[in-house]
Each structure stands twice: as C-alpha cells, then as structure tokens.
Design a protein around this motif. Sequence first.
Motif, PDB file in Angstrom:
ATOM      1  N   CYS A  18       0.827  -1.209   0.000  1.00 20.43           N
ATOM      2  CA  CYS A  18       0.000   0.000   0.000  1.00 20.43           C
ATOM      3  C   CYS A  18       0.864   1.264   0.000  1.00 20.43           C
ATOM      4  O   CYS A  18       0.445   2.305  -0.519  1.00 20.43           O
ATOM      5  CB  CYS A  18      -0.923   0.010   1.215  1.00 20.43           C
ATOM      6  N   TYR A  19       2.051   1.159   0.583  1.00 21.95           N
ATOM      7  CA  TYR A  19       2.898   2.344   0.753  1.00 21.95           C
ATOM      8  C   TYR A  19       4.075   2.409  -0.206  1.00 21.95           C
ATOM      9  O   TYR A  19       4.790   3.415  -0.235  1.00 21.95           O
ATOM     10  CB  TYR A  19       3.436   2.387   2.190  1.00 21.95           C
ATOM     11  N   THR A  20       4.311   1.370  -0.956  1.00 23.28           N
ATOM     12  CA  THR A  20       5.519   1.339  -1.787  1.00 23.28           C
ATOM     13  C   THR A  20       5.195   1.020  -3.237  1.00 23.28           C
ATOM     14  O   THR A  20       4.145   0.446  -3.547  1.00 23.28           O
ATOM     15  CB  THR A  20       6.527   0.298  -1.255  1.00 23.28           C
ATOM     16  N   LYS A  21       6.129   1.400  -4.094  1.00 18.85           N
ATOM     17  CA  LYS A  21       5.966   1.132  -5.530  1.00 18.85           C
ATOM     18  C   LYS A  21       7.332   1.146  -6.197  1.00 18.85           C
ATOM     19  O   LYS A  21       8.045   2.152  -6.134  1.00 18.85           O
ATOM     20  CB  LYS A  21       5.073   2.207  -6.158  1.00 18.85           C
ATOM     21  N   THR A 110      16.726   1.947   7.388  1.00 20.18           N
ATOM     22  CA  THR A 110      16.287   0.777   6.628  1.00 20.18           C
ATOM     23  C   THR A 110      14.910   1.056   6.031  1.00 20.18           C
ATOM     24  O   THR A 110      14.038   1.599   6.705  1.00 20.18           O
ATOM     25  CB  THR A 110      16.218  -0.463   7.530  1.00 20.18           C
ATOM     26  N   ALA A 111      14.731   0.699   4.782  1.00 23.68           N
ATOM     27  CA  ALA A 111      13.447   0.889   4.107  1.00 23.68           C
ATOM     28  C   ALA A 111      13.092  -0.369   3.325  1.00 23.68           C
ATOM     29  O   ALA A 111      13.969  -1.155   2.958  1.00 23.68           O
ATOM     30  CB  ALA A 111      13.499   2.105   3.175  1.00 23.68           C
ATOM     31  N   TYR A 112      11.787  -0.551   3.090  1.00 26.02           N
ATOM     32  CA  TYR A 112      11.295  -1.737   2.383  1.00 26.02           C
ATOM     33  C   TYR A 112      10.425  -1.331   1.205  1.00 26.02           C
ATOM     34  O   TYR A 112       9.811  -0.262   1.198  1.00 26.02           O
ATOM     35  CB  TYR A 112      10.486  -2.623   3.332  1.00 26.02           C
ATOM     36  N   GLN A 113      10.375  -2.235   0.223  1.00 24.66           N
ATOM     37  CA  GLN A 113       9.560  -1.997  -0.964  1.00 24.66           C
ATOM     38  C   GLN A 113       9.081  -3.339  -1.519  1.00 24.66           C
ATOM     39  O   GLN A 113       9.821  -4.334  -1.504  1.00 24.66           O
ATOM     40  CB  GLN A 113      10.382  -1.275  -2.030  1.00 24.66           C
ATOM     41  N   VAL A 114       7.842  -3.388  -1.995  1.00 26.02           N
ATOM     42  CA  VAL A 114       7.325  -4.602  -2.600  1.00 26.02           C
ATOM     43  C   VAL A 114       8.025  -4.826  -3.942  1.00 26.02           C
ATOM     44  O   VAL A 114       8.329  -3.875  -4.658  1.00 26.02           O
ATOM     45  CB  VAL A 114       5.793  -4.508  -2.790  1.00 26.02           C
ATOM     46  N   THR A 115       8.296  -6.069  -4.273  1.00 28.64           N
ATOM     47  CA  THR A 115       8.908  -6.417  -5.548  1.00 28.64           C
ATOM     48  C   THR A 115       7.829  -6.804  -6.556  1.00 28.64           C
ATOM     49  O   THR A 115       6.651  -6.925  -6.216  1.00 28.64           O
ATOM     50  CB  THR A 115       9.881  -7.599  -5.380  1.00 28.64           C
ATOM     51  N   ASP A 116       8.226  -7.010  -7.798  1.00 31.89           N
ATOM     52  CA  ASP A 116       7.268  -7.456  -8.814  1.00 31.89           C
ATOM     53  C   ASP A 116       6.668  -8.803  -8.424  1.00 31.89           C
ATOM     54  O   ASP A 116       5.464  -9.037  -8.595  1.00 31.89           O
ATOM     55  CB  ASP A 116       7.967  -7.565 -10.177  1.00 31.89           C
ATOM     56  N   LYS A 117       7.507  -9.675  -7.881  1.00 28.52           N
ATOM     57  CA  LYS A 117       7.018 -10.977  -7.437  1.00 28.52           C
ATOM     58  C   LYS A 117       6.028 -10.812  -6.287  1.00 28.52           C
ATOM     59  O   LYS A 117       4.994 -11.478  -6.245  1.00 28.52           O
ATOM     60  CB  LYS A 117       8.200 -11.852  -6.987  1.00 28.52           C
ATOM     61  N   GLY A 118       6.342  -9.895  -5.379  1.00 27.07           N
ATOM     62  CA  GLY A 118       5.441  -9.642  -4.266  1.00 27.07           C
ATOM     63  C   GLY A 118       4.127  -9.043  -4.719  1.00 27.07           C
ATOM     64  O   GLY A 118       3.057  -9.385  -4.197  1.00 27.07           O
ATOM     65  N   GLN A 119       4.180  -8.172  -5.720  1.00 30.31           N
ATOM     66  CA  GLN A 119       2.967  -7.544  -6.229  1.00 30.31           C
ATOM     67  C   GLN A 119       2.052  -8.576  -6.883  1.00 30.31           C
ATOM     68  O   GLN A 119       0.822  -8.455  -6.811  1.00 30.31           O
ATOM     69  CB  GLN A 119       3.328  -6.444  -7.232  1.00 30.31           C
ATOM     70  N   GLN A 120       2.643  -9.592  -7.506  1.00 29.23           N
ATOM     71  CA  GLN A 120       1.835 -10.653  -8.098  1.00 29.23           C
ATOM     72  C   GLN A 120       1.045 -11.395  -7.019  1.00 29.23           C
ATOM     73  O   GLN A 120      -0.106 -11.777  -7.237  1.00 29.23           O
ATOM     74  CB  GLN A 120       2.737 -11.622  -8.858  1.00 29.23           C
TER      75      GLN A 120
END
Length: 206
Positions: A18-21, A110-120
């Motif tokens: 929801c917070y990352t792209k 430290t920061a996090y972001q969803v990956t393409d695999k995670g978005q799937q």
Amino acid sequence: LLGNFTENQRRLLYLVACYTKPSVLDMDKSEWIRREALVVLIYEGIVGGDPESRKAAVLEYDYAPSSQLVEGRRVWINMPHEGISDTEYLCEEGLLQILKMASTTHSSITAYQVTDKGQQIVDRLSKLDKGPVNELVYAPGTRNLLSVRWHMDESKTDGTGGSFQLFETHESDGIRLPDGYRYTSSITECEDVSYVSSAYIPICLR
C-alpha cells in the motif's frame, strides 16, 4: 502459492504494498517505507488502530518494550519483533526488497519496498486479507493513506520527548491534509511487566 504464507504474512505484504511502488522506467518515482514507520503500522495493526475507535486486530503478533533510536535519541516503544521477523522472511522469499541508507547524522536507515514478485501475490489476495488492512491504513471513508511521523514534544515528561502521529495524506500526491484525520499512536506507552525477583545467595553463605 498463497498457501505457503500465513495470514499475518499476507496482510503484512499487502500493508507494505500500500505504501511502496517500484519504478518501472528510469523517470518513474520509486516509493519505499521506512522501517520506523512500518514498525508503528504493525503495532497499530495489533492493537486495532485509533485509540478512540479501536477495531479488531489486523495482525496477530506479540510486542514487547524495546529501546530504539528515533530522530537521534533513545525511545522506548512496544516493539513487534515477530512482525519484523516476518518482514525479513518476506525479503528472503523475494516478495520485498530492502534498502540500507545513512542519514546526515550517520545513523542507519532501513526501508522496504514490494517487488514485482510480491505484487503478483498481492494481486491475488482476497478481500479477507485486504479489507482489514485497508481499514488500518486509509483514513475513514476515504482512499487517503495515513502517514507516520515522529512529533517532537519536549514538554512530555515520560522520557520519550515526543510521539508517533498518524495523519491523513492526499490520495493523489501524498501531501498532508491540514484538517485531515489524525491520531497519536500508543506505541510509546510501554506497559509494566510484572515479575518476582529474589536475591541470589551463594551456597557457602546459605
């Protein structure tokens, strides 16, 4: 594939999404969520959000008092260690990626972001997972995300020197809404842990 992850992990993945792209083109804006903000959101998911209108728990984790570095000072917070452990697991599975940075004060960020695999995976989640998270991260009745920030307040006498606040941001540009929905997190209100202790007496003195 969804069955390989617990309900907590699925909801946590969606929360981060929801917070990352991730950026697709060089000119695209890449969005990340800081660990500090994620910790607050996980905690809010455990306790049910706004203290004035608690909802059912979104995440089933435990938390415990822990000293953390916030804006250059040590602050005791209710740390959801299991939630952070699941975040690291999602990174290991390639559903999230992690970014390490250094601040101007040379402290680690430290920061996090969803990956393409995670978005799937996120795209295949049901309303049972997304619904409760939406109620947590969006201002009531809107699609405006709640952002997290540390608010300094030297008048506080509890030793924290401030508090974490969640405030409504505009859906299109993420700018804070001056008159929008907001509340103060209780993450810095650490609970007393009851225990019994006794003095150790060496055998030679017993």
